[in-house]
Scaffold this motif. Structure first.
Motif, short mmCIF file in Angstrom:
data_model
loop_
_atom_site.label_atom_id
_atom_site.label_comp_id
_atom_site.label_asym_id
_atom_site.label_seq_id
_atom_site.Cartn_x
_atom_site.Cartn_y
_atom_site.Cartn_z
N LYS A 21 -29.96 42.09 -0.62
CA LYS A 21 -30.50 42.82 -1.40
C LYS A 21 -30.64 44.98 -1.74
CE LYS A 21 -34.36 39.90 -2.25
NZ LYS A 21 -35.36 39.97 -3.70
N GLU A 36 -30.75 50.82 -9.02
CA GLU A 36 -30.81 49.33 -9.25
C GLU A 36 -31.29 49.03 -10.82
OE1 GLU A 36 -35.69 50.03 -9.33
OE2 GLU A 36 -35.65 50.68 -7.11
N ARG A 37 -31.02 49.74 -11.49
CA ARG A 37 -30.50 49.03 -12.89
C ARG A 37 -29.22 48.76 -12.71
NH1 ARG A 37 -27.27 50.83 -16.68
NH2 ARG A 37 -27.34 52.74 -16.02
N SER A 40 -28.76 45.57 -10.89
CA SER A 40 -28.94 44.19 -11.06
C SER A 40 -28.29 43.46 -12.49
CB SER A 40 -31.20 44.55 -11.30
OG SER A 40 -31.46 43.20 -12.35
N GLU A 41 -27.64 44.52 -12.52
CA GLU A 41 -26.86 43.90 -13.51
C GLU A 41 -25.61 43.26 -12.76
OE1 GLU A 41 -25.48 47.68 -16.15
OE2 GLU A 41 -27.58 47.54 -16.97
N GLY A 44 -28.39 40.40 -10.59
CA GLY A 44 -28.97 39.47 -10.57
C GLY A 44 -30.28 40.45 -10.33
N GLU A 45 -31.57 40.27 -10.82
CA GLU A 45 -32.20 40.91 -10.56
C GLU A 45 -32.70 40.92 -9.70
OE1 GLU A 45 -35.71 41.54 -14.00
OE2 GLU A 45 -34.13 40.99 -15.07
N LYS A 46 -32.94 39.36 -8.30
CA LYS A 46 -33.58 38.97 -7.14
C LYS A 46 -32.56 39.78 -6.21
CE LYS A 46 -35.92 34.55 -8.66
NZ LYS A 46 -35.33 33.33 -8.69
N SER A 47 -31.64 40.68 -6.43
CA SER A 47 -31.42 41.95 -6.10
C SER A 47 -31.48 42.58 -5.14
CB SER A 47 -29.77 41.69 -5.73
OG SER A 47 -28.76 42.40 -7.56
N VAL A 48 -32.46 43.30 -6.80
CA VAL A 48 -32.85 44.12 -6.27
C VAL A 48 -34.72 43.72 -5.19
CG1 VAL A 48 -33.75 46.87 -7.07
CG2 VAL A 48 -31.41 45.44 -7.43
N LYS A 50 -37.72 46.58 -5.01
CA LYS A 50 -38.09 47.17 -5.66
C LYS A 50 -39.16 48.43 -4.70
CE LYS A 50 -36.90 46.46 -9.64
NZ LYS A 50 -36.38 46.60 -10.65
#
Length: 168
Positions: A21, A36-37, A40-41, A44-48, A50
C-alpha cells in the motif's frame, strides 16, 4: 524518488508486491506529483491507502497497526511513529538529500547496521524479500530492538506520563 519507489516495489517478491500500500505524506504534496493516481495505475487501486485530511492521524495509526511492515522514505514523524508502535519498519533515504547532525548520523548508522535504515532501494528490497516470511525474527532480535530504542530515546522520547509533562 517516485521512479526509485516503483522500481523498489517491482523488485519485491510477487507475494509482497500484491499486499503493498502506498500512502503519500500529505494530500497537498500528492497533488503536484499525482503519486496516488500513478501508483494506482501501476499496481491497482487497492495499492493506495487514501489520505484524508479528516482524522489523518487516526487513519495513519490504523494503517500502522494493520501493517506487517512499514517502509518510509523520509526521516520524519511517520518513521518515528512507526518505530514507536514497534511494528517492523524500514527507512529508505538518500543521505545526501537530508542534513543530519553528528549524533543523528551516528544513530542512522546504528539503524543501517541493523537493517532498519537503507540508502539503497535495491538493498532494502533484498532484505525484505529475504526476511518476509519471518520478519519478527529480524525485528524482535535483541540488536534491532536496542537500535530502535536508541533511536526513540534520542528522537521520539515519549514517556508514560507524557501528558502531564507536556502540560507542565
Amino acid at each position: 524518488l517516485f521512479h526509485e519507489l516503483t522500481q523498489f516495489t517491482n523488485n519485491l517478491n510477487s507475494e509482497i508486491r500484491s499486499k503493498i500500500k502506498l500512502r503519500t505524506k500529505t494530500h497537498l504534496f500528492n497533488k503536484g506529483y499525482n503519486y496516488e493516481r500513478r501508483f494506482s495505475e501501476m499496481f491497482g487501486e487497492k495499492s493506495v491507502d487514501k489520505y484524508s485530511l479528516k482524522n489523518s492521524f487516526g487513519s495513519f495509526i490504523n494503517t500502522l497497526t494493520n501493517s506487517k511492515l512499514v517502509v518510509v522514505t523520509y526521516p520524519q514523524s511517520a518513521f518515528s511513529e512507526a518505530m514507536y508502535t514497534n511494528i517492523p519498519t524500514i527507512l529508505i533515504i538518500k543521505k545526501n538529500h537530508w542534513y543530519f547532525s553528528r549524533p543523528a548520523f551516528q544513530i542512522l548508522n546504528v539503524l543501517k547496521e541493523n537493517k532498519i535504515a537503507f540508502d539503497d532501494f535495491d538493498e532494502a528490497a533484498t532484505h525484505i524479500n529475504n526476511n518476509w516470511k519471518e520478519l519478527d525474527l529480524w525485528w524482535k532480535s535483541e540488536n534491532v530492538q536496542l537500535a530502535r530504542k536508541k533511536f526513540l530515546k534520542n528522537f521520539f522520547n515519549v514517556k508514560s506520563n507524557w501528558y502531564s509533562e507536556w502540560s507542565d
